[in-house]
Design a protein around this motif. Structure first.
Motif, PDB file in Angstrom:
ATOM      1  N   ALA A  49      16.498 -18.704 -26.616  1.00  0.00           N
ATOM      2  CA  ALA A  49      16.296 -18.251 -27.995  1.00  0.00           C
ATOM      3  C   ALA A  49      14.860 -18.501 -28.440  1.00  0.00           C
ATOM      4  CB  ALA A  49      17.272 -18.958 -28.931  1.00  0.00           C
ATOM      5  N   ALA A  50      14.318 -19.679 -28.076  1.00  0.00           N
ATOM      6  CA  ALA A  50      12.939 -20.003 -28.422  1.00  0.00           C
ATOM      7  C   ALA A  50      11.970 -19.034 -27.761  1.00  0.00           C
ATOM      8  CB  ALA A  50      12.618 -21.439 -28.012  1.00  0.00           C
ATOM      9  N   LEU A  51      12.246 -18.674 -26.506  1.00  0.00           N
ATOM     10  CA  LEU A  51      11.397 -17.723 -25.792  1.00  0.00           C
ATOM     11  C   LEU A  51      11.390 -16.373 -26.506  1.00  0.00           C
ATOM     12  CD1 LEU A  51       9.755 -16.916 -23.215  1.00  0.00           C
ATOM     13  CD2 LEU A  51      11.947 -16.187 -22.240  1.00  0.00           C
ATOM     14  N   GLN A  52      12.560 -15.897 -26.892  1.00  0.00           N
ATOM     15  CA  GLN A  52      12.647 -14.597 -27.552  1.00  0.00           C
ATOM     16  C   GLN A  52      11.844 -14.578 -28.850  1.00  0.00           C
ATOM     17  OE1 GLN A  52      16.786 -13.684 -28.042  1.00  0.00           O
ATOM     18  NE2 GLN A  52      17.167 -13.486 -25.840  1.00  0.00           N
ATOM     19  N   VAL A  53      11.978 -15.640 -29.646  1.00  0.00           N
ATOM     20  CA  VAL A  53      11.268 -15.685 -30.930  1.00  0.00           C
ATOM     21  C   VAL A  53       9.766 -15.800 -30.709  1.00  0.00           C
ATOM     22  CG1 VAL A  53      10.974 -16.953 -33.082  1.00  0.00           C
ATOM     23  CG2 VAL A  53      13.257 -16.668 -32.123  1.00  0.00           C
ATOM     24  N   ALA A  54       9.360 -16.673 -29.774  1.00  0.00           N
ATOM     25  CA  ALA A  54       7.935 -16.867 -29.516  1.00  0.00           C
ATOM     26  C   ALA A  54       7.278 -15.582 -29.027  1.00  0.00           C
ATOM     27  CB  ALA A  54       7.731 -17.989 -28.508  1.00  0.00           C
ATOM     28  N   VAL A  55       7.912 -14.924 -28.066  1.00  0.00           N
ATOM     29  CA  VAL A  55       7.349 -13.681 -27.528  1.00  0.00           C
ATOM     30  C   VAL A  55       7.312 -12.597 -28.606  1.00  0.00           C
ATOM     31  CG1 VAL A  55       7.728 -11.799 -25.889  1.00  0.00           C
ATOM     32  CG2 VAL A  55       7.930 -14.171 -25.133  1.00  0.00           C
ATOM     33  N   ALA A  56       8.336 -12.546 -29.439  1.00  0.00           N
ATOM     34  CA  ALA A  56       8.355 -11.568 -30.533  1.00  0.00           C
ATOM     35  C   ALA A  56       7.188 -11.800 -31.494  1.00  0.00           C
ATOM     36  CB  ALA A  56       9.685 -11.647 -31.287  1.00  0.00           C
ATOM     37  N   GLU A  57       6.914 -13.068 -31.826  1.00  0.00           N
ATOM     38  CA  GLU A  57       5.818 -13.381 -32.738  1.00  0.00           C
ATOM     39  C   GLU A  57       4.471 -13.024 -32.116  1.00  0.00           C
ATOM     40  OE1 GLU A  57       5.624 -14.109 -35.775  1.00  0.00           O
ATOM     41  OE2 GLU A  57       7.757 -14.383 -36.156  1.00  0.00           O
ATOM     42  N   ARG A  95       1.528 -31.656 -30.805  1.00  0.00           N
ATOM     43  CA  ARG A  95       2.636 -32.459 -30.286  1.00  0.00           C
ATOM     44  C   ARG A  95       3.160 -31.899 -28.964  1.00  0.00           C
ATOM     45  NH1 ARG A  95       4.793 -33.142 -34.937  1.00  0.00           N
ATOM     46  NH2 ARG A  95       6.329 -31.460 -34.867  1.00  0.00           N
ATOM     47  N   HIS A  96       2.980 -30.607 -28.755  1.00  0.00           N
ATOM     48  CA  HIS A  96       3.450 -29.975 -27.521  1.00  0.00           C
ATOM     49  C   HIS A  96       2.279 -29.619 -26.599  1.00  0.00           C
ATOM     50  CE1 HIS A  96       7.621 -29.732 -28.857  1.00  0.00           C
ATOM     51  NE2 HIS A  96       7.139 -29.463 -30.053  1.00  0.00           N
ATOM     52  N   ASP A  97       1.137 -30.252 -26.836  1.00  0.00           N
ATOM     53  CA  ASP A  97      -0.049 -30.096 -25.979  1.00  0.00           C
ATOM     54  C   ASP A  97      -0.542 -28.658 -25.894  1.00  0.00           C
ATOM     55  OD1 ASP A  97      -0.097 -32.852 -25.309  1.00  0.00           O
ATOM     56  OD2 ASP A  97       1.467 -32.511 -23.811  1.00  0.00           O
ATOM     57  N   LEU A  98      -0.271 -27.873 -26.925  1.00  0.00           N
ATOM     58  CA  LEU A  98      -0.791 -26.508 -26.964  1.00  0.00           C
ATOM     59  C   LEU A  98      -2.232 -26.497 -27.456  1.00  0.00           C
ATOM     60  CD1 LEU A  98       2.423 -24.855 -28.362  1.00  0.00           C
ATOM     61  CD2 LEU A  98       1.379 -24.319 -26.148  1.00  0.00           C
ATOM     62  N   ILE A  99      -2.597 -27.490 -28.236  1.00  0.00           N
ATOM     63  CA  ILE A  99      -3.971 -27.691 -28.676  1.00  0.00           C
ATOM     64  C   ILE A  99      -4.283 -29.173 -28.540  1.00  0.00           C
ATOM     65  CG2 ILE A  99      -3.851 -25.755 -30.301  1.00  0.00           C
ATOM     66  CD1 ILE A  99      -3.683 -27.843 -32.568  1.00  0.00           C
ATOM     67  N   ARG A 100      -5.554 -29.523 -28.707  1.00  0.00           N
ATOM     68  CA  ARG A 100      -5.944 -30.929 -28.610  1.00  0.00           C
ATOM     69  C   ARG A 100      -7.097 -31.209 -29.562  1.00  0.00           C
ATOM     70  NH1 ARG A 100      -8.821 -30.676 -22.604  1.00  0.00           N
ATOM     71  NH2 ARG A 100     -10.710 -29.538 -23.271  1.00  0.00           N
ATOM     72  N   ALA A 131      10.658 -25.179 -23.250  1.00  0.00           N
ATOM     73  CA  ALA A 131      11.372 -24.823 -24.477  1.00  0.00           C
ATOM     74  C   ALA A 131      10.709 -25.417 -25.716  1.00  0.00           C
ATOM     75  CB  ALA A 131      12.828 -25.281 -24.388  1.00  0.00           C
ATOM     76  N   GLY A 132      10.222 -26.657 -25.608  1.00  0.00           N
ATOM     77  CA  GLY A 132       9.579 -27.297 -26.756  1.00  0.00           C
ATOM     78  C   GLY A 132       8.326 -26.568 -27.184  1.00  0.00           C
ATOM     79  N   ALA A 133       7.484 -26.211 -26.226  1.00  0.00           N
ATOM     80  CA  ALA A 133       6.260 -25.478 -26.539  1.00  0.00           C
ATOM     81  C   ALA A 133       6.582 -24.100 -27.098  1.00  0.00           C
ATOM     82  CB  ALA A 133       5.388 -25.363 -25.295  1.00  0.00           C
ATOM     83  N   LEU A 134       7.616 -23.468 -26.566  1.00  0.00           N
ATOM     84  CA  LEU A 134       8.020 -22.156 -27.070  1.00  0.00           C
ATOM     85  C   LEU A 134       8.481 -22.241 -28.519  1.00  0.00           C
ATOM     86  CD1 LEU A 134       9.926 -20.886 -23.920  1.00  0.00           C
ATOM     87  CD2 LEU A 134       7.826 -19.898 -24.858  1.00  0.00           C
ATOM     88  N   ARG A 135       9.243 -23.289 -28.835  1.00  0.00           N
ATOM     89  CA  ARG A 135       9.687 -23.462 -30.225  1.00  0.00           C
ATOM     90  C   ARG A 135       8.486 -23.683 -31.140  1.00  0.00           C
ATOM     91  NH1 ARG A 135      14.146 -26.119 -27.784  1.00  0.00           N
ATOM     92  NH2 ARG A 135      13.077 -28.131 -27.876  1.00  0.00           N
ATOM     93  N   ALA A 136       7.476 -24.390 -30.648  1.00  0.00           N
ATOM     94  CA  ALA A 136       6.283 -24.642 -31.457  1.00  0.00           C
ATOM     95  C   ALA A 136       5.542 -23.338 -31.765  1.00  0.00           C
ATOM     96  CB  ALA A 136       5.353 -25.616 -30.743  1.00  0.00           C
ATOM     97  N   LEU A 137       5.582 -22.385 -30.838  1.00  0.00           N
ATOM     98  CA  LEU A 137       4.893 -21.113 -31.046  1.00  0.00           C
ATOM     99  C   LEU A 137       5.751 -20.073 -31.750  1.00  0.00           C
ATOM    100  CD1 LEU A 137       2.832 -20.544 -27.786  1.00  0.00           C
ATOM    101  CD2 LEU A 137       1.956 -20.872 -30.098  1.00  0.00           C
ATOM    102  N   ALA A 138       6.996 -20.398 -31.996  1.00  0.00           N
ATOM    103  CA  ALA A 138       7.909 -19.437 -32.628  1.00  0.00           C
ATOM    104  C   ALA A 138       7.735 -19.428 -34.141  1.00  0.00           C
ATOM    105  CB  ALA A 138       9.355 -19.756 -32.245  1.00  0.00           C
ATOM    106  N   HIS A 139       6.506 -19.295 -34.585  1.00  0.00           N
ATOM    107  CA  HIS A 139       6.201 -19.287 -36.017  1.00  0.00           C
ATOM    108  C   HIS A 139       4.939 -18.447 -36.217  1.00  0.00           C
ATOM    109  CE1 HIS A 139       4.880 -20.649 -39.969  1.00  0.00           C
ATOM    110  NE2 HIS A 139       6.084 -21.146 -40.161  1.00  0.00           N
ATOM    111  N   PRO A 140       4.934 -17.497 -37.144  1.00  0.00           N
ATOM    112  CA  PRO A 140       3.797 -16.582 -37.290  1.00  0.00           C
ATOM    113  C   PRO A 140       2.475 -17.273 -37.585  1.00  0.00           C
ATOM    114  CG  PRO A 140       5.378 -16.321 -39.100  1.00  0.00           C
ATOM    115  CD  PRO A 140       6.040 -17.146 -38.056  1.00  0.00           C
ATOM    116  N   LEU A 141       2.482 -18.306 -38.439  1.00  0.00           N
ATOM    117  CA  LEU A 141       1.222 -18.969 -38.765  1.00  0.00           C
ATOM    118  C   LEU A 141       0.688 -19.762 -37.581  1.00  0.00           C
ATOM    119  CD1 LEU A 141      -1.012 -19.601 -40.700  1.00  0.00           C
ATOM    120  CD2 LEU A 141       0.407 -21.387 -41.740  1.00  0.00           C
ATOM    121  N   ARG A 142       1.589 -20.365 -36.806  1.00  0.00           N
ATOM    122  CA  ARG A 142       1.118 -21.119 -35.643  1.00  0.00           C
ATOM    123  C   ARG A 142       0.540 -20.184 -34.586  1.00  0.00           C
ATOM    124  NH1 ARG A 142       5.372 -24.987 -37.069  1.00  0.00           N
ATOM    125  NH2 ARG A 142       6.972 -24.029 -35.735  1.00  0.00           N
ATOM    126  N   VAL A 143       1.108 -18.990 -34.440  1.00  0.00           N
ATOM    127  CA  VAL A 143       0.535 -18.010 -33.519  1.00  0.00           C
ATOM    128  C   VAL A 143      -0.867 -17.618 -33.979  1.00  0.00           C
ATOM    129  CG1 VAL A 143       0.726 -15.658 -32.624  1.00  0.00           C
ATOM    130  CG2 VAL A 143       2.747 -17.121 -32.705  1.00  0.00           C
TER     131      VAL A 143
END
Length: 212
Positions: A110-118, A70-75, A21-33
């Motif tokens: 909810a985070a999954l839905q937003v992240a996948v949508a983005e 912070r969510h280990d999506l990048i390093r 869920a944390g990583a999904l929330r991190a990706l739930a933003h257009p600029l971060r995608v």
């Protein structure tokens, strides 16, 4: 529902990460995608180089880089510094969006839905930008190497899973064969396979339900 990010794959299927869920929330933003995609397609970047590519301020890209890290999506790239600038990269492996990982958690779902949508919005933007304009500017060899296909099939769930596995095998084998390839004529190529059941519209035979 699952969705894979093949662009970042540097290793085999066993190294795909199912996002929490944390990583999904991190990706739930257009600029971060967008940042996530640039790091996959262009290689390591700093906040400043990302700002130039994306037309954003370095303060904004720096903030979003920290959120992704912070969510280990990048390093951070070890040993890579340019003054005070830090270089960032996507780690090896792929990622998986899987509804089962957050099932029962309203916040996670909810985070999954937003992240996948983005992610899918970004994919659609890239697809439309290429096929409705940029393709006209490409060399003939890359026009011939471009395709957008849709095919409707009548399959069972088991047959559909087998199809997905066969497509994944081809993608995995090709990625392994050409991993790290550089040189003249080599470009990043987006490979997409959207497989899902279509909505069913079964007309009821009940006379009352069928009344206009």
């Amino acid at each position: 529902m699952t969705d894979r990010e093949n662009a970042a794959r540097q290793a085999g299927p066993e190294e795909r990460r199912i996002l929490d869920a944390g990583a999904l929330r991190a990706l739930a933003h257009p600029l971060r995608v967008k940042i996530f995609d640039v790091l996959a397609n262009e290689g390591p970047q700093t906040a400043s180089t990302l700002a130039a590519i994306l037309g954003e301020s370095s303060g904004a890209t720096s903030y979003h880089l920290r959120t992704l890290a912070r969510h280990d999506l990048i390093r951070e790239v070890p040993g890579e510094h340019q003054g005070r600038e830090r270089w960032w990269e996507r780690p090896p492996g792929g990622i998986v969006y899987d509804s089962r990982a957050v099932q029962g958690s309203p916040a996670g779902e909810a985070a999954l839905q937003v992240a996948v949508a983005e992610v899918h919005r970004r994919r659609h933007e890239e697809l439309m930008e290429y096929f409705t304009g940029r393709i006209d500017l490409e060399p003939e060899e890359w026009v011939d190497a471009s395709s957008s296909m849709t095919s409707g099939m009548s399959l069972t769930a088991e047959q559909t899973i087998e199809l997905i596995r066969r497509i994944e095998q081809v993608i995995d084998e090709t990625a392994a064969t050409y991993r790290g390839q550089t040189g003249d004529g080599v470009r990043r190529v987006s490979v997409r396979a959207d497989i899902f059941p279509l909505a069913t519209h079964t007309r009821s035979t009940n006379s009352e339900e069928a009344r206009p």
